[in-house]
Design a protein around this motif. Structure first.
Motif, PDB file in Angstrom:
ATOM      1  N   ARG A 217     -12.623   1.748 -14.404  1.00 52.36           N
ATOM      2  CA  ARG A 217     -13.728   2.599 -13.665  1.00 52.36           C
ATOM      3  C   ARG A 217     -14.109   1.544 -12.399  1.00 52.36           C
ATOM      4  NH1 ARG A 217     -13.366   6.646 -13.710  1.00 52.36           N
ATOM      5  NH2 ARG A 217     -15.610   7.347 -13.402  1.00 52.36           N
ATOM      6  N   GLY A 218     -13.633   0.387 -12.403  1.00 54.00           N
ATOM      7  CA  GLY A 218     -14.168  -0.430 -11.470  1.00 54.00           C
ATOM      8  C   GLY A 218     -12.917  -1.518 -11.032  1.00 54.00           C
ATOM      9  N   ILE A 219     -13.024  -2.161  -9.966  1.00 55.00           N
ATOM     10  CA  ILE A 219     -11.999  -3.140  -9.702  1.00 55.00           C
ATOM     11  C   ILE A 219     -12.518  -4.235  -8.705  1.00 55.00           C
ATOM     12  CG2 ILE A 219     -10.757  -2.148  -7.718  1.00 55.00           C
ATOM     13  CD1 ILE A 219      -8.239  -3.557  -8.737  1.00 55.00           C
ATOM     14  N   GLU A 220     -12.459  -5.460  -8.867  1.00 55.22           N
ATOM     15  CA  GLU A 220     -12.894  -6.362  -7.698  1.00 55.22           C
ATOM     16  C   GLU A 220     -11.934  -7.497  -7.787  1.00 55.22           C
ATOM     17  OE1 GLU A 220     -16.858  -7.738  -9.251  1.00 55.22           O
ATOM     18  OE2 GLU A 220     -16.195  -8.726 -10.817  1.00 55.22           O
ATOM     19  N   PHE A 221     -11.919  -7.886  -6.524  1.00 60.35           N
ATOM     20  CA  PHE A 221     -10.849  -9.147  -6.062  1.00 60.35           C
ATOM     21  C   PHE A 221     -11.786 -10.268  -5.789  1.00 60.35           C
ATOM     22  CE2 PHE A 221      -8.801  -5.350  -5.302  1.00 60.35           C
ATOM     23  CZ  PHE A 221      -7.490  -5.491  -5.590  1.00 60.35           C
ATOM     24  N   ILE A 258      -3.904  -9.333   3.192  1.00 58.99           N
ATOM     25  CA  ILE A 258      -2.792  -9.869   3.482  1.00 58.99           C
ATOM     26  C   ILE A 258      -2.907 -11.070   2.289  1.00 58.99           C
ATOM     27  CG2 ILE A 258      -0.788 -10.878   4.592  1.00 58.99           C
ATOM     28  CD1 ILE A 258      -1.669  -8.350   5.805  1.00 58.99           C
ATOM     29  N   THR A 259      -1.553 -11.181   1.363  1.00 60.09           N
ATOM     30  CA  THR A 259      -1.740 -12.224   0.464  1.00 60.09           C
ATOM     31  C   THR A 259      -1.711 -13.638   1.303  1.00 60.09           C
ATOM     32  OG1 THR A 259       0.676 -12.332   0.038  1.00 60.09           O
ATOM     33  CG2 THR A 259      -0.809 -11.107  -1.471  1.00 60.09           C
ATOM     34  N   ASN A 260      -2.648 -14.749   0.943  1.00 58.16           N
ATOM     35  CA  ASN A 260      -2.496 -15.905   1.586  1.00 58.16           C
ATOM     36  C   ASN A 260      -1.925 -17.085   0.902  1.00 58.16           C
ATOM     37  OD1 ASN A 260      -4.547 -16.635  -0.320  1.00 58.16           O
ATOM     38  ND2 ASN A 260      -6.084 -16.882   0.989  1.00 58.16           N
ATOM     39  N   GLY A 261      -0.986 -16.710  -0.040  1.00 61.32           N
ATOM     40  CA  GLY A 261      -0.467 -17.912  -0.722  1.00 61.32           C
ATOM     41  C   GLY A 261      -1.178 -18.682  -1.980  1.00 61.32           C
ATOM     42  N   ASN A 262      -2.347 -18.297  -1.966  1.00 63.67           N
ATOM     43  CA  ASN A 262      -3.503 -18.846  -3.189  1.00 63.67           C
ATOM     44  C   ASN A 262      -3.210 -17.780  -4.432  1.00 63.67           C
ATOM     45  OD1 ASN A 262      -4.814 -21.320  -2.105  1.00 63.67           O
ATOM     46  ND2 ASN A 262      -4.835 -19.790  -0.320  1.00 63.67           N
ATOM     47  N   GLU A 263      -3.831 -18.267  -5.454  1.00 62.14           N
ATOM     48  CA  GLU A 263      -3.641 -17.571  -6.655  1.00 62.14           C
ATOM     49  C   GLU A 263      -4.238 -16.038  -6.359  1.00 62.14           C
ATOM     50  OE1 GLU A 263      -4.036 -18.123 -11.443  1.00 62.14           O
ATOM     51  OE2 GLU A 263      -5.746 -18.661  -9.982  1.00 62.14           O
ATOM     52  N   LEU A 264      -3.837 -14.921  -6.880  1.00 59.94           N
ATOM     53  CA  LEU A 264      -4.385 -13.625  -6.665  1.00 59.94           C
ATOM     54  C   LEU A 264      -5.074 -13.501  -7.984  1.00 59.94           C
ATOM     55  CD1 LEU A 264      -4.291 -10.745  -5.475  1.00 59.94           C
ATOM     56  CD2 LEU A 264      -2.275 -10.467  -6.678  1.00 59.94           C
ATOM     57  N   VAL A 265      -6.399 -13.112  -7.708  1.00 60.66           N
ATOM     58  CA  VAL A 265      -7.260 -12.877  -9.125  1.00 60.66           C
ATOM     59  C   VAL A 265      -8.287 -11.729  -8.737  1.00 60.66           C
ATOM     60  CG1 VAL A 265      -9.182 -14.009 -10.170  1.00 60.66           C
ATOM     61  CG2 VAL A 265      -7.495 -15.435  -8.987  1.00 60.66           C
TER      62      VAL A 265
ATOM     63  N   ALA B 215     -13.371  -6.375   4.702  1.00 59.42           N
ATOM     64  CA  ALA B 215     -14.875  -6.890   4.046  1.00 59.42           C
ATOM     65  C   ALA B 215     -14.777  -6.353   2.825  1.00 59.42           C
ATOM     66  CB  ALA B 215     -15.961  -6.938   4.875  1.00 59.42           C
ATOM     67  N   VAL B 216     -14.353  -5.369   2.354  1.00 61.21           N
ATOM     68  CA  VAL B 216     -14.533  -4.477   1.088  1.00 61.21           C
ATOM     69  C   VAL B 216     -14.030  -5.460  -0.061  1.00 61.21           C
ATOM     70  CG1 VAL B 216     -14.099  -2.540  -0.489  1.00 61.21           C
ATOM     71  CG2 VAL B 216     -14.688  -2.363   1.790  1.00 61.21           C
ATOM     72  N   ARG B 217     -14.572  -5.768  -1.092  1.00 59.28           N
ATOM     73  CA  ARG B 217     -14.026  -6.787  -2.037  1.00 59.28           C
ATOM     74  C   ARG B 217     -14.107  -6.231  -3.468  1.00 59.28           C
ATOM     75  NH1 ARG B 217     -10.981  -9.098  -0.606  1.00 59.28           N
ATOM     76  NH2 ARG B 217     -11.142 -10.729  -1.956  1.00 59.28           N
ATOM     77  N   GLY B 218     -14.925  -5.166  -3.611  1.00 59.38           N
ATOM     78  CA  GLY B 218     -14.706  -4.287  -5.057  1.00 59.38           C
ATOM     79  C   GLY B 218     -15.383  -2.674  -4.853  1.00 59.38           C
ATOM     80  N   ILE B 219     -14.879  -2.065  -5.884  1.00 62.38           N
ATOM     81  CA  ILE B 219     -15.097  -0.859  -5.916  1.00 62.38           C
ATOM     82  C   ILE B 219     -15.729  -0.223  -7.317  1.00 62.38           C
ATOM     83  CG2 ILE B 219     -12.825   0.044  -5.903  1.00 62.38           C
ATOM     84  CD1 ILE B 219     -13.652   2.593  -4.302  1.00 62.38           C
TER      85      ILE B 219
END
Lengths: 333, 333, 333, 333
Positions: A217-221, A258-265, B215-219
């Motif tokens: 139902r949702g996602i956040e980076f 774009i991925t920046n080489g740091n951990e993707l979370v 600038a979107v970080r979540g949905i």
């Protein structure tokens, strides 16, 4: 459409109570070693029945390779894997045909497909098809590991708002109801430069894939929704070396798409299983009245428990595709 | 890739400090009336300079039609629109070339494109390109309105955690820092049946498009992250009539990846503008050392204020494409 | 990639000597009646062994439905069909592994897939996979027939330059060699307006599909190559009524890349079967020398004889996809 | 759709009598040097007015770069090029609106777009748009040259059936009619392994692109239609070394849908220019009667003369895309 990817192309098919479900993958490089054993751990992780709160329905779920494999290596031709449905009990579902189950796809499937849909156990909408995604993930994770030593790992963060998962599950058991949860995915060893500005941002593609998992139902980076309450100087990640390492990782490993080489979370929210043991109101298709009914059959109290391995799978699928796309950039110039 | 859509196909191009930005749209049905006037309101909504907290940079931003329009109606051929960049001050940016700005795409663009990228003002990564998305939205919203009376409307829910937006902005002004916010989108009059199970779920496609907005970080859809803390019987929406109307709308209008005819509701989290007035640490590319620097130039304190019209645009873009795809289903059978 | 189509999406998989070959079709409208019987005639037409000049290898070739069918009707979910390979004799081929067969894919497959390809009987390159195309054609022809009464029919025009086919075949038998032929496809009852200007012209898509049939070396629409020797006034087709009927049909039913409602007519050239009974020179991979060898195994003297039903299939596949795409145009406006 | 390619993605737009035509290319690697001068030779080759038998309409046709170029090098962002239409005389065409010109797209455009199409000079169907293809070709040929030293060259083989081209043209001038021709394309230095079995065979993709050139009526690879009259042992190309060099090249450089490293050779048939100076019959849309009319305006007697540079362009476009796709195969494994 039931397909995903530009180079590493995945299509899934099948129904919960049909004879099998399966997946066709085009674009796997030739020469990747692959055996049934490679799949066992992840398939086991996905299965219910191993822990409290998951359904007792179990399948052997051994992958049957139909094409694309020769002498235990991929050939470069499309790889097709089938999983047989051995353990179905359609009777449980057929009596529910009069009642579209709330928060299930029964009603929309009927609207979309005009009554021709295979409604047994959710048909093609069933979570059963996630076994196909898991199989894709096994292959994609092998490719990522091989290419860059990249590792994808997802885990449960909380159940029913509780970080102590046993406590969260007990809430559901006590309430005799299903319950939701939050799953986090982390990817280490990912190269910088994957993704595109705008439409194919890394977040766009990952979220696209993540929302193909039922019940998300949702996602956040990175800091995600919390970022909406932060000041710029708090949120920005200082770059501290020429590799692009950042002092903090509020961005969750993606900047400008774009991925920046740091951990993707990133994290996803899973709703409570739609099939709760509680009585519910819904329409009776025959009478046109709202009636109270209860779902029978075997169901998970907390579907979130089975999601981590599926989330790893779709994440790896996206990243494998992006990695293959990215290779082009530097070769011609 | 810088394109989106299967039938209603959109590609954007241009750079912040190039001569123009633009958009190419393939798949618009012939005969849709379209004039410059149709674009003015939404382009005005997107502009900074009209309210506290947005950048004073302004462009006329009148759409220049290059193709696909004849006698003020679409022709069925690809429609191309250009927006000239009249008001650029590259000098502001060139001196920053030594410093990749934190949370901007400067560093990843360099990694991805090997230094050949147009770095002025973020180049192709710039929020300037959202004017192209807004133009797409004007057309897509007209199509939706024409087809089903569907209406798409987005608005700010909170700034810096405050539902009183003036109060949120004042926090940023007081702190001399940028600040984030939350934007909600609602779609009324949407037909049931849009989207596909799994990979092209309505959530998958909408989130794909939403994360292409910088600038979107979540949905989150419907109750979103809160669903992870709910019981099943609380979250499920009882179906109460043969149209599929539900008593509650925790699902936010999508079940099983398919629109169910109820209002579509979702929210996105916007991070604070990366260009904060505060001093920040970052790498000096020349020296290899971490140094403190400050961003000059014209920037928004709260970029979230300009997002609603862009969110409407990408939402309408997705829904127009899905609507055209869905028409096929019932025609042959 | 092994897939085709924008809405009616087809992917094929499998190898000549693997356990099966198959096809996955996404985008079939729900409710199309479909049974094994629907496939029998076309599968029989494709088979060798029924006439002089075709291989004695026969398979039962009954379609096994894995998904997408419920109560003998399509469900709207992806349809997967498998054909088992029962009658393989890999031994025949394995001893040829030292010799890449001239005009077969053996050498290029090795170059492309680095030796990991399944080389038995041509592996994934085998004509065996055309049974999957035939299955697609059965479904696509049903859709076309249902939608517009459109009929697709292909037939042999000549064998070895002879319009009397028996005579052409006898030439091959006398010469103890394989021989080529020409196949023509005609489509009656096709609506006007299918195809797009430039990249997705109707000719572009049909030729794309036709060249996916092994052994095709050329294609021409209407008068085709003869048009290169004609004057304009000879070649142009006078339009004689408001339906767009033309007095002649040199265009073969396509003008400006768009079907014009007249009969669609095109021809393809089929090379002689690569596996000729004659001795041939080729490289010996082990020694690096050129040696004379002869192909054993079961082969067609004239593969063109089996092509008509496959050509109908890929033509119907293209037209079904275009028809679904075209429906969108008039609905919104 | 007006786009082509999987990684090297091309979209064209514009109308004959609109203000401009243009092209958007996504997927060009960053760092390719590019200036206006690079385009001059090919644009000149495409122009009419330089030789007998081509139209006196001339445009400056200097490419105007709108995006994707910085310091005379590609940036990795989408590249957009515009060509202004300076030299249009719509008056010539407007009086023809009552008469759909035979073998032109006038009638089908009307059927497809319901009268909303820009009909002036063929609108979006006009050969004018081939200047965009030529621009694509300049870039694609540079990429191919850079990557592998690959060279693409097309030339006229015959006009009106005459290998002496002057003689062929004189036939048309004497007959006061337009005339067709045959164009051959050869590609040297092409690596083996490009293309895919079945749907994306090299022939499939090249023919797809070639038929997007207006007036093409047929295509054949290697010996082409003549292969239909050959015996197997005549047609097969003996492989004579470990690079895959063949003694003959009847296959024209493609076997099993995959390039084999030998010279790529194919030919296309071009019909006589539809706009012949001769009187012709066609429908009068106003009266519904068939009437005799004659086309005015500036036209080519033999459009084939202008095709070689366009054929090179679309060939290079396909090969650049395939080359980028192929790079993936060996990197991961």
């Amino acid at each position: 459409m039931n397909s995903f990817g530009r180079i590493f192309k995945v299509a899934i098919f099948g129904e919960s109570h049909g004879e099998s479900v399966g997946v066709n993958i085009d674009g796997i490089p030739a020469g990747l070693p692959l055996t049934v054993e490679d799949f066992l751990t992840d398939i086991e992780r996905r299965k219910g029945g191993n822990q409290r709160g998951t359904t007792p329905r179990k399948e052997d779920d051994l992958p049957i390779f139909k094409s694309g494999l020769f002498n235990n290596k991929t050939t470069g031709a499309p790889l097709t894997i089938i999983f047989e449905n051995k353990n179905t009990r359609s009777g449980d579902y057929e009596k529910l045909r009069d009642f579209p189950r709330p928060s299930h796809a029964d009603f929309v499937a009927h609207q979309k497909f005009g009554g021709f849909e295979d409604f047994r156990g959710g048909g093609h909408f069933s979570g059963r098809l996630t076994v196909c995604l898991v199989a894709v993930g096994v292959i994609a994770k092998k490719l990522l590991q091989h290419a860059h030593g990249t590792k994808v790992a997802a885990s449960i963060l909380e159940i029913g708002g509780e970080k102590d998962l046993e406590k969260g599950l007990q809430k559901a058991i006590d309430a005799k109801d299903s319950i939701g949860g939050i799953v986090e995915c982390r990817v280490a060893g990912l190269p910088a430069g994957l993704g595109e500005p705008f439409f194919d941002s890394a977040e766009s593609l990952i979220s696209h894939a993540a929302f193909s998992i039922p019940a998300v139902r949702g996602i956040e980076f990175g800091t995600g929704f919390a970022a909406a309450r932060m000041f710029g100087v708090e949120h920005n990640d200082a770059i501290i070396d020429t590799n692009g390492t950042t002092r903090t990782n509020h961005a969750g490993g993606i900047v400008g798409g774009i991925t920046n080489g740091n951990e993707l979370v990133y994290r996803i929210a899973i709703k409570p299983t739609a099939s709760t043991p509680k009585d519910q109101d819904t329409l009776n298709w025959n009478t046109g009245d709202v009636e109270t009914f209860s779902v029978k059959g075997r169901h998970d109290l907390c579907i979130a428990l089975r999601v981590p391995v599926v989330l790893e799978a779709v994440t790896a699928m996206v990243l494998a595709d992006l990695m293959m796309l990215e290779q082009r950039v530097k070769r011609l110039i």
